[in-house]
Design an enzyme around this catalytic site. Structure first.
Site, PDB file in Angstrom:
ATOM      1  N   HIS A 149       0.834  -1.211   0.000  1.00  0.00           N
ATOM      2  CA  HIS A 149       0.000   0.000   0.000  1.00  0.00           C
ATOM      3  C   HIS A 149       0.870   1.264   0.000  1.00  0.00           C
ATOM      4  O   HIS A 149       0.449   2.322   0.485  1.00  0.00           O
ATOM      5  CB  HIS A 149      -0.947   0.036   1.204  1.00  0.00           C
ATOM      6  N   SER A 171      15.483  18.783 -16.857  1.00  0.00           N
ATOM      7  CA  SER A 171      14.625  19.963 -16.837  1.00  0.00           C
ATOM      8  C   SER A 171      15.249  21.086 -17.646  1.00  0.00           C
ATOM      9  O   SER A 171      16.470  21.264 -17.650  1.00  0.00           O
ATOM     10  CB  SER A 171      14.402  20.430 -15.393  1.00  0.00           C
TER      11      SER A 171
END
Length: 473
Positions: A189, A319
């Site tokens: 999870h 980037s």
């Protein structure tokens, strides 16, 4: 477009059953291909090269068998076979311009092959060779195209995808062996869970690849049954009863793959369930690869504010505005490929339903999506192996830091102190940002030496039930 060209010398007149038509003077194709070019200016994408090459193999096999059966003059058959093999070798890929969105039987692509091969063969013989009467002798688009899809898909899977998967599996296993002793925090999870080794985590990925290979190999057995010889609807009208079986034997020799003549050729024309099954295997593989890629992205996340367990190879600046940023570009490409393949499977699933009575009428779409999926998967799997798995590094200091503070290690104490008491220890360790061992010493009657043994992360990766004074059982 052609009306803008004023120089009539740039065209020649070709004839088919619908009449005369202008065709570019240097084009190897004829009237039927030209009609398809004019009828279907839809996507600008032509049929995959693998499919075109498979058509070449089929036409070569057909010419050879028809000559052996006495249905085609041997000199003519020899030239047709030679021209067809040139097509199969990829020498004339540029002469197959028909759009993938065309007649649903793929007749336009079949006739494209017939016309190109007839033109090439006539150049050698100087004798008239008809695309229908000679090159397409004993065949129909309805059995040729499904056969070409199965051949091209088989070649793509066996020649590229399966070797790529084997390579990826070997690279994962190699890295797993090298990292076998490194223990890390497991996660369920997306939350901290019990520890495992990197070898165990990588081993799960490897097992996924093994399963994908097995499923693909099993599906290929059904793709090896070719419906060639069924002609128009599966009855074999206008072909010699021995043509299909004999042609399949030649195709096996040409491709190096053991194909079989389908026992029920009606199924091979009307239903494409085996092709939908193959697409389903691509879909399952895409899901597996997406899982692996996302695991890698999460493990690499950070490097400061994320999990930061591993460092992927730096391949390019990440980037245009943030200096020094490096992104997990290959796993991202894997995710995109997987998404596209899943979309392809949806298209193939719908296309597989689109056969009424004796013929599926979305065959070009099935061919395109299957071969595109095989190509994308084969290429990206190699990149994942060579540009990610091979060069990734484990940040052992970060892994160890997180592992020592993992409160879920207290799970090992459940059989000794009970679930509720263990939960108290876990919550306190988390709240106070302290190692679980320290808190367990304060909250239980167990001595520190015994607790250290019970909470040893390496031992916990081996499973079993732990008791006081003993090991796992």
């Amino acid at each position: 477009m052609e009306m803008q060209m004023s120089n009539s010398d740039r065209y020649r007149i070709e004839h088919d059953s619908m009449g005369d038509l202008r065709v570019p003077i240097d084009a190897l194709w004829g009237a039927q291909t030209q009609r398809a070019i004019e009828n279907f200016p839809i996507s600008g994408r032509s049929m995959p090269q693998g499919f075109i090459h498979a058509l070449g193999f089929i036409k070569a096999a057909a010419a050879k068998v028809n000559a052996e059966l006495g249905l085609l003059p041997k000199p003519m058959a020899k030239e047709i076979e030679a021209a067809a093999l040139d097509v199969a070798a990829g020498r004339y890929d540029a002469d197959f311009p028909v759009d993938i969105y065309q007649t649903g039987s793929g007749t336009s692509s079949n006739m494209n092959a017939n016309e190109v091969i007839a033109t090439l063969a006539m150049r050698a013989t100087k004798e008239p060779i008809h695309p229908n009467d000679h090159v397409n002798l004993g065949q129909s688009s309805n059995d040729v195209v499904p056969t070409a899809i199965r051949i091209s898909a088989t070649l793509a899977v066996q020649g590229r995808l399966l070797p790529a998967l084997k390579h990826l599996r070997k690279m994962i296993n190699k890295r797993a062996r090298g990292l076998g002793s490194v223990v890390k925090t497991g996660r369920t999870h997306l939350m901290d869970a019990m520890p495992l080794t990197f070898a165990q985590e990588f081993g799960a990925w490897s097992a996924q690849i093994v399963s994908a290979e097995a499923r693909l190999n099993d599906t290929l057995k059904r793709l090896h049954r070719l419906p060639l010889g069924g002609t128009a609807i599966g009855t074999g009208i206008n072909t010699d009863p021995h043509f299909g079986r004999n042609a399949v034997k030649v195709l096996s020799a040409l491709t190096g793959i053991h194909f079989e003549s389908a026992n029920n050729k009606f199924e091979g024309l009307a239903a494409q369930d085996d092709l939908v099954e193959l697409s389903g295997q691509f879909n399952a593989l895409a899901v597996a690869l997406m899982k692996i890629a996302n695991d890698l992205r999460w493990m690499n996340a950070g490097p400061l504010a994320g999990l930061g367990e591993i460092e992927l190879p730096a391949l390019q600046p990440g980037s245009s505005i943030m200096p020094g940023k490096v992104n997990p570009v290959i796993p991202e490409a894997v995710v995109m490929v997987a998404s596209q393949v899943i979309g392809h499977h949806t298209a193939v699933t719908v296309a597989g339903q689109s056969g009424n009575f004796q013929l599926n009428v979305t065959l070009p779409l099935i061919a395109y999506n299957l071969l595109e999926s095989a190509t994308l998967l084969g290429n990206v799997v190699m990149l994942l192996a060579d540009k990610v798995i091979v060069g990734l590094k484990v940040r052992q200091d970060r892994v160890q830091e997180v592992l020592e503070r993992n409160p879920i290690l207290v799970t090992a104490l459940n059989p000794i102190i009970g679930y509720e008491k263990a939960a108290v220890i876990a919550k306190r360790a988390y709240k106070e940002h302290r190692p679980v061992l320290e808190v367990a010493c304060e909250e239980s009657n167990l001595n520190p030496v015994e607790l250290a043994r019970l909470l040893d992360p390496t031992a916990l990766t081996e499973g079993g039930i732990y008791v006081v004074g003993g090991g796992g059982g």
